[in-house]
Design a protein around this motif. Structure first.
Motif, PDB file in Angstrom:
ATOM      1  N   GLY A 398      39.022  25.682 -19.705  1.00  8.20           N
ATOM      2  CA  GLY A 398      38.756  26.135 -18.344  1.00  8.20           C
ATOM      3  C   GLY A 398      39.992  26.496 -17.541  1.00  8.20           C
ATOM      4  N   TYR A 399      41.171  26.487 -18.178  1.00  4.97           N
ATOM      5  CA  TYR A 399      42.411  26.728 -17.441  1.00  4.97           C
ATOM      6  C   TYR A 399      43.024  28.076 -17.820  1.00  4.97           C
ATOM      7  CZ  TYR A 399      41.722  21.727 -16.872  1.00  4.97           C
ATOM      8  OH  TYR A 399      41.173  20.496 -16.611  1.00  4.97           O
ATOM      9  N   SER A 400      43.879  28.563 -16.955  1.00  3.92           N
ATOM     10  CA  SER A 400      44.528  29.849 -17.205  1.00  3.92           C
ATOM     11  C   SER A 400      45.866  29.673 -17.915  1.00  3.92           C
ATOM     12  CB  SER A 400      44.745  30.574 -15.870  1.00  3.92           C
ATOM     13  OG  SER A 400      45.526  29.788 -14.987  1.00  3.92           O
ATOM     14  N   PHE A 401      46.107  28.476 -18.484  1.00  5.74           N
ATOM     15  CA  PHE A 401      47.347  28.174 -19.189  1.00  5.74           C
ATOM     16  C   PHE A 401      47.029  27.151 -20.274  1.00  5.74           C
ATOM     17  CE2 PHE A 401      46.793  25.715 -15.348  1.00  5.74           C
ATOM     18  CZ  PHE A 401      46.890  24.410 -15.782  1.00  5.74           C
ATOM     19  N   ASN A 402      47.952  26.941 -21.170  1.00  2.52           N
ATOM     20  CA  ASN A 402      47.758  25.968 -22.241  1.00  2.52           C
ATOM     21  C   ASN A 402      47.815  24.545 -21.686  1.00  2.52           C
ATOM     22  OD1 ASN A 402      47.627  27.975 -24.200  1.00  2.52           O
ATOM     23  ND2 ASN A 402      49.837  27.981 -24.498  1.00  2.52           N
ATOM     24  N   THR A 403      47.011  23.665 -22.248  1.00  2.68           N
ATOM     25  CA  THR A 403      47.044  22.249 -21.899  1.00  2.68           C
ATOM     26  C   THR A 403      46.992  21.432 -23.186  1.00  2.68           C
ATOM     27  OG1 THR A 403      44.625  22.079 -21.704  1.00  2.68           O
ATOM     28  CG2 THR A 403      45.865  22.655 -19.698  1.00  2.68           C
ATOM     29  N   ARG A 404      47.251  20.132 -23.045  1.00  5.90           N
ATOM     30  CA  ARG A 404      47.186  19.218 -24.200  1.00  5.90           C
ATOM     31  C   ARG A 404      46.594  17.902 -23.739  1.00  5.90           C
ATOM     32  NH1 ARG A 404      51.328  15.371 -23.880  1.00  5.90           N
ATOM     33  NH2 ARG A 404      53.039  15.919 -22.456  1.00  5.90           N
ATOM     34  N   PRO A 405      46.141  17.064 -24.664  1.00 12.38           N
ATOM     35  CA  PRO A 405      45.650  15.736 -24.275  1.00 12.38           C
ATOM     36  C   PRO A 405      46.789  14.903 -23.684  1.00 12.38           C
ATOM     37  CG  PRO A 405      44.977  16.278 -26.519  1.00 12.38           C
ATOM     38  CD  PRO A 405      45.971  17.316 -26.108  1.00 12.38           C
ATOM     39  N   PHE A 406      46.453  13.952 -22.840  1.00 13.31           N
ATOM     40  CA  PHE A 406      47.461  13.094 -22.232  1.00 13.31           C
ATOM     41  C   PHE A 406      48.218  12.311 -23.306  1.00 13.31           C
ATOM     42  CE2 PHE A 406      48.504   9.063 -19.856  1.00 13.31           C
ATOM     43  CZ  PHE A 406      49.550   9.623 -19.123  1.00 13.31           C
ATOM     44  N   SER A 407      47.521  11.895 -24.357  1.00 15.68           N
ATOM     45  CA  SER A 407      48.182  11.264 -25.510  1.00 15.68           C
ATOM     46  C   SER A 407      47.275  11.439 -26.720  1.00 15.68           C
ATOM     47  CB  SER A 407      48.457   9.778 -25.260  1.00 15.68           C
ATOM     48  OG  SER A 407      47.245   9.072 -25.077  1.00 15.68           O
ATOM     49  N   ASN A 408      47.913  11.650 -27.872  1.00 13.24           N
ATOM     50  CA  ASN A 408      47.149  11.802 -29.116  1.00 13.24           C
ATOM     51  C   ASN A 408      46.844  10.464 -29.784  1.00 13.24           C
ATOM     52  OD1 ASN A 408      47.016  14.697 -29.185  1.00 13.24           O
ATOM     53  ND2 ASN A 408      49.207  14.710 -29.705  1.00 13.24           N
ATOM     54  N   HIS A 409      47.583   9.439 -29.380  1.00 11.69           N
ATOM     55  CA  HIS A 409      47.432   8.121 -29.994  1.00 11.69           C
ATOM     56  C   HIS A 409      47.745   7.082 -28.928  1.00 11.69           C
ATOM     57  CE1 HIS A 409      48.313   4.666 -32.627  1.00 11.69           C
ATOM     58  NE2 HIS A 409      47.629   5.291 -33.575  1.00 11.69           N
ATOM     59  N   VAL A 410      47.117   5.941 -28.996  1.00 10.24           N
ATOM     60  CA  VAL A 410      47.330   4.900 -27.990  1.00 10.24           C
ATOM     61  C   VAL A 410      48.791   4.485 -27.925  1.00 10.24           C
ATOM     62  CG1 VAL A 410      46.798   3.020 -29.595  1.00 10.24           C
ATOM     63  CG2 VAL A 410      46.477   2.684 -27.132  1.00 10.24           C
ATOM     64  N   CYS A 411      49.473   4.518 -29.064  1.00 11.44           N
ATOM     65  CA  CYS A 411      50.883   4.142 -29.080  1.00 11.44           C
ATOM     66  C   CYS A 411      51.773   5.209 -28.460  1.00 11.44           C
ATOM     67  CB  CYS A 411      51.342   3.854 -30.515  1.00 11.44           C
ATOM     68  SG  CYS A 411      50.675   2.314 -31.200  1.00 11.44           S
ATOM     69  N   GLN A 412      51.267   6.401 -28.296  1.00 13.13           N
ATOM     70  CA  GLN A 412      52.052   7.477 -27.698  1.00 13.13           C
ATOM     71  C   GLN A 412      51.638   7.764 -26.257  1.00 13.13           C
ATOM     72  OE1 GLN A 412      51.900  10.709 -30.735  1.00 13.13           O
ATOM     73  NE2 GLN A 412      54.098  10.284 -30.935  1.00 13.13           N
ATOM     74  N   LYS A 413      50.923   6.834 -25.682  1.00 21.59           N
ATOM     75  CA  LYS A 413      50.647   6.955 -24.258  1.00 21.59           C
ATOM     76  C   LYS A 413      51.951   6.747 -23.496  1.00 21.59           C
ATOM     77  CE  LYS A 413      47.518   5.266 -20.671  1.00 21.59           C
ATOM     78  NZ  LYS A 413      46.436   4.301 -20.340  1.00 21.59           N
ATOM     79  N   PRO A 414      52.332   7.679 -22.625  1.00 17.05           N
ATOM     80  CA  PRO A 414      53.666   7.603 -22.022  1.00 17.05           C
ATOM     81  C   PRO A 414      53.808   6.451 -21.034  1.00 17.05           C
ATOM     82  CG  PRO A 414      52.410   9.396 -21.048  1.00 17.05           C
ATOM     83  CD  PRO A 414      51.596   8.884 -22.193  1.00 17.05           C
ATOM     84  N   PHE A 415      54.996   5.897 -20.987  1.00  9.93           N
ATOM     85  CA  PHE A 415      55.391   4.981 -19.926  1.00  9.93           C
ATOM     86  C   PHE A 415      55.982   5.846 -18.813  1.00  9.93           C
ATOM     87  CE2 PHE A 415      55.055   2.362 -23.595  1.00  9.93           C
ATOM     88  CZ  PHE A 415      54.795   1.067 -23.158  1.00  9.93           C
ATOM     89  N   ILE A 416      55.417   5.736 -17.609  1.00  8.68           N
ATOM     90  CA  ILE A 416      55.770   6.645 -16.523  1.00  8.68           C
ATOM     91  C   ILE A 416      56.596   5.899 -15.481  1.00  8.68           C
ATOM     92  CG2 ILE A 416      54.884   8.179 -14.732  1.00  8.68           C
ATOM     93  CD1 ILE A 416      52.364   8.550 -16.427  1.00  8.68           C
ATOM     94  N   TYR A 417      57.682   6.523 -15.065  1.00  9.57           N
ATOM     95  CA  TYR A 417      58.587   5.981 -14.049  1.00  9.57           C
ATOM     96  C   TYR A 417      58.663   6.996 -12.906  1.00  9.57           C
ATOM     97  CZ  TYR A 417      59.936   3.109 -18.051  1.00  9.57           C
ATOM     98  OH  TYR A 417      59.914   2.262 -19.133  1.00  9.57           O
TER      99      TYR A 417
END
Length: 506
Positions: A398-417
């Motif tokens: 539904g977007y006019s640009f490329n997107t990706r999942p927030f994380s592909n694996h639970v271990c690769q969920k980002p730590f955000i600062y």
């Protein structure tokens, strides 16, 4: 021997003739002498009159100029030969930009708080255009002057899903140009719920010739919105700029143009219809953000395009850009990084902590991400879907640009600062120091046998500002994880990529 008498007679006659020439010879010599004398007198008179003539200097100059031009004509454009070099044109500044802000009296008391965050009294020019008068406030001196839009009752509006206020808003361009301000190069349009970064507006508009016809903005993040309206339309909430000569051309024909499109929905499509009639296409700049999305826009801002951040719209719709803050306070958090390095705001750099196999993504002045494992730059530069599109569906198409999942694996969920503070440190080679504190999100349950980023509570980023970065070809900055000094702190240096340097995985 005696001479012949006849020869003696002839010789005597000849000598006598030489001594006494005939009368006609004397007359001939007199005519020649008189002619020479006459011509000499005439020539003398002519010279005297020429020297006293007022046109003498001009004629002389023309003659000399002609000779010189013939000589130097191959090098006329050589600056070294110019005796009086032309003054370099003045660079575009905030003074040359006039803002026209579309506002509603219904939402004015709330939305004026957004405008106060970016408007600079005594430095910027423009007006807020309301549908009717509002009560005076004690903070009016912090806002643009308020103007009331003209009467639009004579115009037809036939779209059943929209509101005829769209006609009023579309005419703000022309009404602003009629204010008669001098030394104007650009008109910048936006809404009362639009947040602008003024320095970055200047950076973007400085690339273009303000004496030509330009219509600059961006389309929607929603593919459906672009289909319903036009990919060639600047969505007005995200802001759009019109050069001065184009605004004047629009002013002369806009009312007639509006009358030809009574069935259109909004103000943006009416502007674009008139641009089409004037033959002017949209020049797209990716730093204008309509934000036709819902929810958390972290994914969009953390992977901002390599372009100046110009605007953020729909601030009443999206969540605050910083957690645990209201919308106004969250936007105010951007004030410090904008003052320090507006050109670098939200610009993403990606590097790797190879000793711990982490991927580090710095969105300067906003947030830092630490991800377990090695994630390629090609993937990190794609916005993660932390948001829904305009029709409130989690549809990756539904977007006019490329997107990706927030994380592909639970271990690769980002730590955000998120940014907590920023300052300028002159003792460390004139660079900025920005601090980012870990968000209080639930720690992901990861079983990977590798270092855990949850031990890092603070990320410090060092970066030297470059106010001329957007005068160069766009390129992502490089970064480097510095040797650790504290167990709970990561230090990162962001800088321009060096010669032959690439952001490589290994």
């Amino acid at each position: 021997m005696k001479a012949d008498p006849k020869e003696q007679e002839n010789s005597w006659v000849w000598h006598q003739g030489m001594k006494n020439p005939p009368i006609f010879a004397w007359n001939f010599y007199r005519v020649i002498a008189c002619s020479i004398a006459l011509f000499s007198v005439l020539y003398f008179v002519y010279c005297v009159s020429f020297l006293n003539s007022p046109n003498r200097n001009a004629a002389s100059n023309i003659t000399r100029s002609s000779v010189k031009l013939d000589y130097i004509s191959p090098k006329v454009n050589d600056p070294a030969l110019s005796q009086s070099p032309q003054k370099a044109p003045e660079k575009t500044s905030l003074h040359h930009i006039v803002f026209g802000i579309a506002a509603s009296s219904r939402f004015w008391n709330r939305r004026k708080e957004y405008i106060k965050l970016w408007w600079r009294p005594n430095q910027m020019r423009g007006a807020v255009w309301l549908d009717k008068l509002v009560a005076n406030g004690t903070d009016d001196h912090l806002l643009p002057p308020i103007k009331i839009s003209g009467n639009i009752s004579r115009f037809k509006y036939e779209n059943r899903r929209g509101h005829r206020s769209a006609i009023r808003i579309s005419r703000i361009v022309s009404e602003t140009s009629r204010l008669g301000l001098d030394d104007v190069r650009w008109f910048m349009m936006g809404d009362d719920d639009t947040y602008f970064v003024p320095e970055n507006i200047v950076s973007v508009l400085s690339k273009y010739d303000h004496t030509q016809f330009y219509y600059i903005g961006s389309s929607s993040e929603s593919h459906a919105q672009n289909i319903n309206f036009s990919y060639g339309m600047a969505f007005g909430g995200g802001g759009f700029a019109i050069s001065y000569p184009l605004a004047k051309a629009l002013e002369k024909m806009q009312d007639r143009c509006i009358e030809r499109y009574p069935a259109l929905y909004g103000s943006d499509d009416r502007i674009q219809a008139c641009m089409s009639e004037l033959g002017v296409p949209l020049t797209k700049e990716p730093g204008f953000h309509q934000f036709d999305v819902f929810g958390n826009v972290f994914g969009l801002l953390a992977a901002h395009p390599i372009a100046p951040l110009v605007s953020l719209h729909h601030l009443d719709v999206v969540e605050p850009i910083f957690p645990d803050m209201d919308r106004v306070k969250a936007l105010k958090q951007l004030t410090k990084p904008i003052k320090l390095d507006s050109a670098g705001l939200m610009q993403q750099s990606v590097c790797y902590d190879k000793t711990r196999s982490w991927t580090v993504s710095v969105s300067w002045g906003y947030a830092v991400q630490i991800i377990r494992g090695i994630v390629s730059v090609r993937e990190m530069e794609v916005p993660a879907r932390t948001f829904f599109h305009w029709y409130r569906r989690a549809d990756k198409h539904g977007y006019s640009f490329n997107t990706r999942p927030f994380s592909n694996h639970v271990c690769q969920k980002p730590f955000i600062y998120y940014l907590s503070n920023a300052s300028f440190d002159r003792t460390t080679a004139n660079q900025t120091v920005s601090k980012y504190v870990r968000s209080h999100l639930q720690k992901p349950d990861c079983q990977w046998n590798m270092p855990d980023p949850s031990r890092i509570n603070i990320v410090e980023v060092y970066k030297r500002p470059d106010p001329h970065v957007w005068e160069k070809p766009p390129r992502r900055n490089c970064c480097r994880v510095l040797p650790k000094k504290k167990q709970d702190t990561m230090e990162v240096n962001v800088r321009p990529c060096q010669e032959d340097e690439a952001i490589e995985l290994w």
